[in-house]
Design a protein around this motif. Structure first.
Motif, PDB file in Angstrom:
ATOM      1  N   HIS A 167       0.871  -1.169   0.000  1.00 12.00           N
ATOM      2  CA  HIS A 167       0.000   0.000   0.000  1.00 12.00           C
ATOM      3  C   HIS A 167       0.914   1.226   0.000  1.00 12.00           C
ATOM      4  O   HIS A 167       1.722   1.406   0.918  1.00 12.00           O
ATOM      5  N   VAL A 168       0.794   2.019  -1.041  1.00 13.41           N
ATOM      6  CA  VAL A 168       1.744   3.095  -1.302  1.00 13.41           C
ATOM      7  C   VAL A 168       1.063   4.445  -1.165  1.00 13.41           C
ATOM      8  O   VAL A 168      -0.068   4.639  -1.633  1.00 13.41           O
ATOM      9  N   THR A 169       1.747   5.379  -0.526  1.00 17.42           N
ATOM     10  CA  THR A 169       1.312   6.776  -0.528  1.00 17.42           C
ATOM     11  C   THR A 169       2.487   7.637  -0.980  1.00 17.42           C
ATOM     12  O   THR A 169       3.641   7.350  -0.667  1.00 17.42           O
ATOM     13  N   SER A 170       2.170   8.684  -1.738  1.00 19.70           N
ATOM     14  CA  SER A 170       3.190   9.601  -2.217  1.00 19.70           C
ATOM     15  C   SER A 170       2.531  10.955  -2.419  1.00 19.70           C
ATOM     16  O   SER A 170       1.340  11.130  -2.123  1.00 19.70           O
ATOM     17  N   ARG A 171       3.307  11.920  -2.930  1.00 20.55           N
ATOM     18  CA  ARG A 171       2.759  13.253  -3.193  1.00 20.55           C
ATOM     19  C   ARG A 171       3.295  13.785  -4.513  1.00 20.55           C
ATOM     20  O   ARG A 171       4.452  13.575  -4.861  1.00 20.55           O
ATOM     21  N   GLY A 222       1.467  18.991  -4.558  1.00 26.71           N
ATOM     22  CA  GLY A 222       1.320  18.504  -3.202  1.00 26.71           C
ATOM     23  C   GLY A 222       0.165  17.533  -3.018  1.00 26.71           C
ATOM     24  O   GLY A 222      -0.094  17.069  -1.906  1.00 26.71           O
ATOM     25  N   GLU A 223      -0.548  17.219  -4.105  1.00 26.75           N
ATOM     26  CA  GLU A 223      -1.703  16.331  -4.006  1.00 26.75           C
ATOM     27  C   GLU A 223      -1.269  14.921  -3.622  1.00 26.75           C
ATOM     28  O   GLU A 223      -0.263  14.403  -4.114  1.00 26.75           O
ATOM     29  N   ALA A 224      -2.039  14.292  -2.728  1.00 25.41           N
ATOM     30  CA  ALA A 224      -1.736  12.939  -2.279  1.00 25.41           C
ATOM     31  C   ALA A 224      -2.045  11.927  -3.374  1.00 25.41           C
ATOM     32  O   ALA A 224      -3.018  12.074  -4.127  1.00 25.41           O
TER      33      ALA A 224
END
Length: 204
Positions: free
Chosen positions: A104-108, A113-115
Protein backbone atom coordinates in the motif's frame (compact mmCIF):
# COMPACT_ATOMS: atom_id res chain seq x y z
CA UNK A 1 31.44 -19.09 19.51
CA UNK A 2 27.97 -19.11 21.03
CA UNK A 3 25.05 -20.43 18.99
CA UNK A 4 21.61 -19.20 20.00
CA UNK A 5 18.52 -20.97 18.69
CA UNK A 6 15.04 -19.47 19.00
CA UNK A 7 12.08 -21.83 18.72
CA UNK A 8 8.55 -20.64 17.96
CA UNK A 9 5.30 -21.89 16.52
CA UNK A 10 2.35 -20.38 14.68
CA UNK A 11 -1.06 -21.37 13.35
CA UNK A 12 0.05 -21.65 9.71
CA UNK A 13 3.18 -21.61 7.57
CA UNK A 14 2.73 -18.02 6.36
CA UNK A 15 2.42 -16.68 9.89
CA UNK A 16 5.36 -18.84 11.01
CA UNK A 17 7.54 -17.33 8.26
CA UNK A 18 6.58 -13.79 9.24
CA UNK A 19 7.20 -14.59 12.90
CA UNK A 20 10.63 -16.08 12.23
CA UNK A 21 11.63 -13.01 10.20
CA UNK A 22 10.37 -10.65 12.88
CA UNK A 23 12.08 -12.48 15.75
CA UNK A 24 15.35 -12.73 13.80
CA UNK A 25 15.34 -9.03 12.93
CA UNK A 26 14.45 -7.97 16.47
CA UNK A 27 17.11 -10.24 17.93
CA UNK A 28 19.78 -8.81 15.64
CA UNK A 29 18.57 -5.29 16.47
CA UNK A 30 18.85 -6.09 20.19
CA UNK A 31 22.42 -7.39 19.77
CA UNK A 32 23.36 -4.35 17.69
CA UNK A 33 21.95 -2.04 20.36
CA UNK A 34 23.02 -3.80 23.56
CA UNK A 35 26.04 -5.92 22.60
CA UNK A 36 27.52 -4.61 19.33
CA UNK A 37 30.94 -5.94 20.28
CA UNK A 38 29.57 -9.49 19.98
CA UNK A 39 28.77 -9.24 16.26
CA UNK A 40 31.32 -9.91 13.50
CA UNK A 41 32.27 -6.67 11.81
CA UNK A 42 35.38 -6.84 9.65
CA UNK A 43 34.05 -9.02 6.85
CA UNK A 44 30.68 -7.27 6.77
CA UNK A 45 32.26 -3.81 6.77
CA UNK A 46 34.53 -4.76 3.88
CA UNK A 47 31.61 -6.21 1.96
CA UNK A 48 29.38 -3.17 2.47
CA UNK A 49 32.19 -0.79 1.53
CA UNK A 50 32.31 -2.36 -1.93
CA UNK A 51 28.57 -2.17 -2.59
CA UNK A 52 26.72 0.65 -4.29
CA UNK A 53 23.36 1.63 -2.87
CA UNK A 54 24.18 1.22 0.82
CA UNK A 55 23.22 4.10 3.12
CA UNK A 56 24.63 4.40 6.63
CA UNK A 57 23.55 6.13 9.83
CA UNK A 58 26.62 5.84 12.01
CA UNK A 59 27.42 2.13 12.23
CA UNK A 60 23.96 1.03 11.10
CA UNK A 61 22.73 0.38 7.57
CA UNK A 62 19.81 2.76 7.07
CA UNK A 63 18.95 1.95 3.46
CA UNK A 64 19.81 -0.40 0.64
CA UNK A 65 18.97 -0.11 -3.06
CA UNK A 66 15.66 1.61 -2.95
CA UNK A 67 14.28 0.99 0.52
CA UNK A 68 14.86 2.39 3.99
CA UNK A 69 13.18 1.95 7.39
CA UNK A 70 13.82 5.64 8.14
CA UNK A 71 11.53 8.54 7.12
CA UNK A 72 12.88 11.03 4.65
CA UNK A 73 11.21 10.06 1.40
CA UNK A 74 7.75 11.04 0.13
CA UNK A 75 7.18 7.46 -1.09
CA UNK A 76 5.80 5.39 1.77
CA UNK A 77 5.21 1.64 1.47
CA UNK A 78 3.19 -0.48 3.89
CA UNK A 79 3.99 -4.18 3.39
CA UNK A 80 2.65 -6.85 5.72
CA UNK A 81 2.12 -4.24 8.41
CA UNK A 82 5.67 -2.85 8.14
CA UNK A 83 6.26 0.74 7.02
CA UNK A 84 9.25 1.50 4.82
CA UNK A 85 10.32 4.41 2.64
CA UNK A 86 11.21 3.98 -1.03
CA UNK A 87 13.92 6.09 -2.63
CA UNK A 88 11.86 6.83 -5.73
CA UNK A 89 8.35 6.30 -7.06
CA UNK A 90 9.48 3.51 -9.39
CA UNK A 91 10.80 1.51 -6.42
CA UNK A 92 7.24 1.22 -5.13
CA UNK A 93 6.23 -0.42 -8.42
CA UNK A 94 8.93 -3.11 -8.70
CA UNK A 95 9.81 -3.90 -5.07
CA UNK A 96 6.51 -5.76 -4.47
CA UNK A 97 7.67 -8.21 -7.15
CA UNK A 98 10.91 -8.86 -5.26
CA UNK A 99 9.14 -9.03 -1.89
CA UNK A 100 6.33 -11.16 -3.37
CA UNK A 101 3.84 -9.11 -1.37
CA UNK A 102 1.21 -6.44 -1.87
CA UNK A 103 2.23 -2.89 -0.97
CA UNK A 104 0.00 0.00 0.00
CA UNK A 105 1.74 3.09 -1.30
CA UNK A 106 1.31 6.78 -0.53
CA UNK A 107 3.19 9.60 -2.22
CA UNK A 108 2.76 13.25 -3.19
CA UNK A 109 2.81 15.16 -6.44
CA UNK A 110 5.92 17.41 -6.18
CA UNK A 111 4.20 20.11 -8.24
CA UNK A 112 0.83 20.36 -6.49
CA UNK A 113 1.32 18.50 -3.20
CA UNK A 114 -1.70 16.33 -4.01
CA UNK A 115 -1.74 12.94 -2.28
CA UNK A 116 -1.38 9.82 -4.42
CA UNK A 117 -2.44 6.38 -3.21
CA UNK A 118 -1.78 3.02 -4.82
CA UNK A 119 -2.07 -0.67 -4.13
CA UNK A 120 0.72 -2.52 -5.91
CA UNK A 121 1.03 -6.28 -6.16
CA UNK A 122 3.78 -8.46 -7.60
CA UNK A 123 1.60 -8.96 -10.68
CA UNK A 124 0.04 -5.53 -11.32
CA UNK A 125 -0.91 -2.10 -10.07
CA UNK A 126 -4.18 -3.08 -8.42
CA UNK A 127 -5.46 0.42 -7.58
CA UNK A 128 -4.31 3.98 -8.24
CA UNK A 129 -5.81 7.24 -7.04
CA UNK A 130 -6.09 9.60 -8.84
CA UNK A 131 -6.80 7.32 -11.77
CA UNK A 132 -4.85 9.56 -14.17
CA UNK A 133 -1.63 9.54 -12.14
CA UNK A 134 1.66 9.42 -14.06
CA UNK A 135 5.26 8.44 -13.33
CA UNK A 136 8.33 10.40 -14.38
CA UNK A 137 11.30 8.33 -15.52
CA UNK A 138 14.90 8.89 -16.58
CA UNK A 139 17.08 6.60 -18.63
CA UNK A 140 19.61 5.19 -16.11
CA UNK A 141 23.22 5.96 -17.00
CA UNK A 142 26.40 4.47 -15.49
CA UNK A 143 27.57 7.83 -14.11
CA UNK A 144 24.43 8.00 -11.96
CA UNK A 145 25.72 5.12 -9.83
CA UNK A 146 28.01 7.42 -7.85
CA UNK A 147 24.96 9.07 -6.26
CA UNK A 148 21.87 7.23 -7.47
CA UNK A 149 19.48 9.02 -5.13
CA UNK A 150 20.51 12.52 -6.17
CA UNK A 151 20.95 11.87 -9.89
CA UNK A 152 18.10 9.44 -10.52
CA UNK A 153 15.74 8.84 -7.62
CA UNK A 154 14.86 12.43 -6.80
CA UNK A 155 13.61 12.89 -10.37
CA UNK A 156 11.46 9.75 -10.51
CA UNK A 157 8.15 10.86 -9.01
CA UNK A 158 4.42 10.31 -9.09
CA UNK A 159 2.13 13.02 -10.44
CA UNK A 160 -1.60 13.39 -9.94
CA UNK A 161 -2.22 14.11 -13.64
CA UNK A 162 -0.84 15.20 -16.98
CA UNK A 163 -0.70 18.93 -16.22
CA UNK A 164 1.67 18.68 -13.28
CA UNK A 165 3.69 15.88 -14.89
CA UNK A 166 4.23 17.89 -18.06
CA UNK A 167 5.19 21.00 -16.06
CA UNK A 168 7.84 18.95 -14.23
CA UNK A 169 9.11 17.35 -17.44
CA UNK A 170 9.47 20.75 -19.10
CA UNK A 171 11.91 21.81 -16.37
CA UNK A 172 13.79 18.49 -16.25
CA UNK A 173 15.28 17.60 -19.67
CA UNK A 174 15.42 13.88 -20.42
CA UNK A 175 12.30 13.08 -18.41
CA UNK A 176 9.89 10.52 -19.83
CA UNK A 177 6.32 10.17 -18.59
CA UNK A 178 4.83 6.71 -18.09
CA UNK A 179 1.58 5.33 -16.79
CA UNK A 180 1.95 3.42 -13.49
CA UNK A 181 1.05 0.22 -15.38
CA UNK A 182 3.91 0.81 -17.81
CA UNK A 183 6.24 1.56 -14.92
CA UNK A 184 5.19 -1.69 -13.22
CA UNK A 185 5.84 -3.68 -16.40
CA UNK A 186 9.24 -2.03 -16.79
CA UNK A 187 10.03 -2.96 -13.20
CA UNK A 188 8.86 -6.54 -13.73
CA UNK A 189 11.20 -6.86 -16.71
CA UNK A 190 14.03 -5.39 -14.61
CA UNK A 191 13.40 -7.90 -11.83
CA UNK A 192 13.35 -10.82 -14.24
CA UNK A 193 16.54 -9.65 -15.91
CA UNK A 194 18.39 -9.15 -12.63
CA UNK A 195 17.09 -12.00 -10.50
CA UNK A 196 15.62 -14.52 -12.97
CA UNK A 197 14.47 -17.81 -11.47
CA UNK A 198 15.29 -16.68 -7.95
CA UNK A 199 12.00 -14.74 -8.01
CA UNK A 200 10.06 -17.96 -8.53
CA UNK A 201 11.61 -20.15 -5.84
CA UNK A 202 9.12 -21.29 -3.15
CA UNK A 203 9.25 -19.45 0.14
CA UNK A 204 10.74 -21.50 3.02
Amino acid sequence: TLELRLLMSATDSGTAWDLRCLVREQMVAYLQREHPECLPRTRVEQLLAGWHGVEREGDAVSGFWGLSPLPGSPHVMMVNGITAYAWCAWDTLFLPGILDAEAHVTSRDPETGEAIHAVVGPDAVRAMEPAGALLSMLEPRPEMMADIRAQFCRNVRFFAGAASAEAWAARHPGTMLLTPDAGHELGRARNEGQFGMALHLPQP
